[in-house]
Design a protein around this motif. Structure first.
Motif, PDB file in Angstrom:
ATOM      1  N   SER A  28       0.833  -1.208   0.000  1.00 29.02           N
ATOM      2  CA  SER A  28       0.000   0.000   0.000  1.00 29.02           C
ATOM      3  C   SER A  28       0.865   1.255   0.000  1.00 29.02           C
ATOM      4  O   SER A  28       0.534   2.242  -0.666  1.00 29.02           O
ATOM      5  N   SER A  29       1.974   1.226   0.709  1.00 32.48           N
ATOM      6  CA  SER A  29       2.877   2.376   0.706  1.00 32.48           C
ATOM      7  C   SER A  29       3.476   2.590  -0.681  1.00 32.48           C
ATOM      8  O   SER A  29       3.622   3.727  -1.134  1.00 32.48           O
ATOM      9  N   THR A  30       3.816   1.513  -1.360  1.00 35.33           N
ATOM     10  CA  THR A  30       4.372   1.609  -2.705  1.00 35.33           C
ATOM     11  C   THR A  30       3.356   2.216  -3.665  1.00 35.33           C
ATOM     12  O   THR A  30       3.702   3.058  -4.503  1.00 35.33           O
ATOM     13  N   ILE A  31       2.097   1.825  -3.537  1.00 35.64           N
ATOM     14  CA  ILE A  31       1.043   2.377  -4.394  1.00 35.64           C
ATOM     15  C   ILE A  31       0.886   3.871  -4.134  1.00 35.64           C
ATOM     16  O   ILE A  31       0.766   4.660  -5.074  1.00 35.64           O
ATOM     17  N   VAL A  32       0.897   4.265  -2.870  1.00 33.64           N
ATOM     18  CA  VAL A  32       0.765   5.685  -2.523  1.00 33.64           C
ATOM     19  C   VAL A  32       1.918   6.485  -3.127  1.00 33.64           C
ATOM     20  O   VAL A  32       1.710   7.554  -3.712  1.00 33.64           O
ATOM     21  N   VAL A  33       3.128   5.975  -3.011  1.00 36.67           N
ATOM     22  CA  VAL A  33       4.298   6.681  -3.549  1.00 36.67           C
ATOM     23  C   VAL A  33       4.219   6.758  -5.080  1.00 36.67           C
ATOM     24  O   VAL A  33       4.501   7.804  -5.668  1.00 36.67           O
ATOM     25  N   SER A  37       3.855  10.221  -7.110  1.00 34.82           N
ATOM     26  CA  SER A  37       4.900  10.582  -8.069  1.00 34.82           C
ATOM     27  C   SER A  37       4.312  10.943  -9.427  1.00 34.82           C
ATOM     28  O   SER A  37       4.737  11.917 -10.058  1.00 34.82           O
ATOM     29  N   VAL A  38       3.342  10.168  -9.875  1.00 32.44           N
ATOM     30  CA  VAL A  38       2.700  10.460 -11.165  1.00 32.44           C
ATOM     31  C   VAL A  38       1.973  11.800 -11.104  1.00 32.44           C
ATOM     32  O   VAL A  38       2.090  12.621 -12.016  1.00 32.44           O
ATOM     33  N   LEU A  39       1.219  12.031 -10.031  1.00 32.92           N
ATOM     34  CA  LEU A  39       0.490  13.293  -9.904  1.00 32.92           C
ATOM     35  C   LEU A  39       1.435  14.489  -9.844  1.00 32.92           C
ATOM     36  O   LEU A  39       1.190  15.517 -10.489  1.00 32.92           O
ATOM     37  N   LEU A  40       2.516  14.358  -9.085  1.00 33.34           N
ATOM     38  CA  LEU A  40       3.480  15.445  -8.987  1.00 33.34           C
ATOM     39  C   LEU A  40       4.156  15.704 -10.333  1.00 33.34           C
ATOM     40  O   LEU A  40       4.363  16.857 -10.720  1.00 33.34           O
ATOM     41  N   SER A  41       4.466  14.645 -11.065  1.00 34.94           N
ATOM     42  CA  SER A  41       5.099  14.838 -12.374  1.00 34.94           C
ATOM     43  C   SER A  41       4.136  15.493 -13.358  1.00 34.94           C
ATOM     44  O   SER A  41       4.544  16.347 -14.152  1.00 34.94           O
ATOM     45  N   LEU A  42       2.852  15.131 -13.318  1.00 36.71           N
ATOM     46  CA  LEU A  42       1.868  15.772 -14.192  1.00 36.71           C
ATOM     47  C   LEU A  42       1.696  17.246 -13.831  1.00 36.71           C
ATOM     48  O   LEU A  42       1.600  18.102 -14.723  1.00 36.71           O
ATOM     49  N   PHE A  43       1.669  17.557 -12.552  1.00 32.36           N
ATOM     50  CA  PHE A  43       1.568  18.944 -12.114  1.00 32.36           C
ATOM     51  C   PHE A  43       2.784  19.744 -12.576  1.00 32.36           C
ATOM     52  O   PHE A  43       2.657  20.846 -13.108  1.00 32.36           O
TER      53      PHE A  43
END
Length: 67
Positions: A28-33, A37-43
């Protein structure tokens, strides 16, 4: 303290004193990270594109004034 004693002590501490996460917690921690990461890169991509277009427009306007 010698280097060998340090390594032995570190190994003992990692083996006996460290509480390692359970597999479901780790997943679950890996999924959150990964999602974060994807959201931050898109932003970051969006902000970069916005600033690039704004700077390009400013340069075009300045070039038009001085030509």
């Amino acid at each position: 303290m010698s280097f060998v004693n340090f390594i032995k002590g570190s190994y003992t501490e990692f083996k006996e004193k460290v509480e390692w996460p359970k597999w479901p917690d780790l997943q679950s921690s890996t999924i959150v990270v990964a999602v974060s990461s994807v959201l931050l890169s898109l932003f970051t991509f969006g902000v970069d594109e916005l600033f690039s277009k704004a700077i390009r427009n400013i340069i075009i306007q300045l070039a038009g004034i001085f030509n």
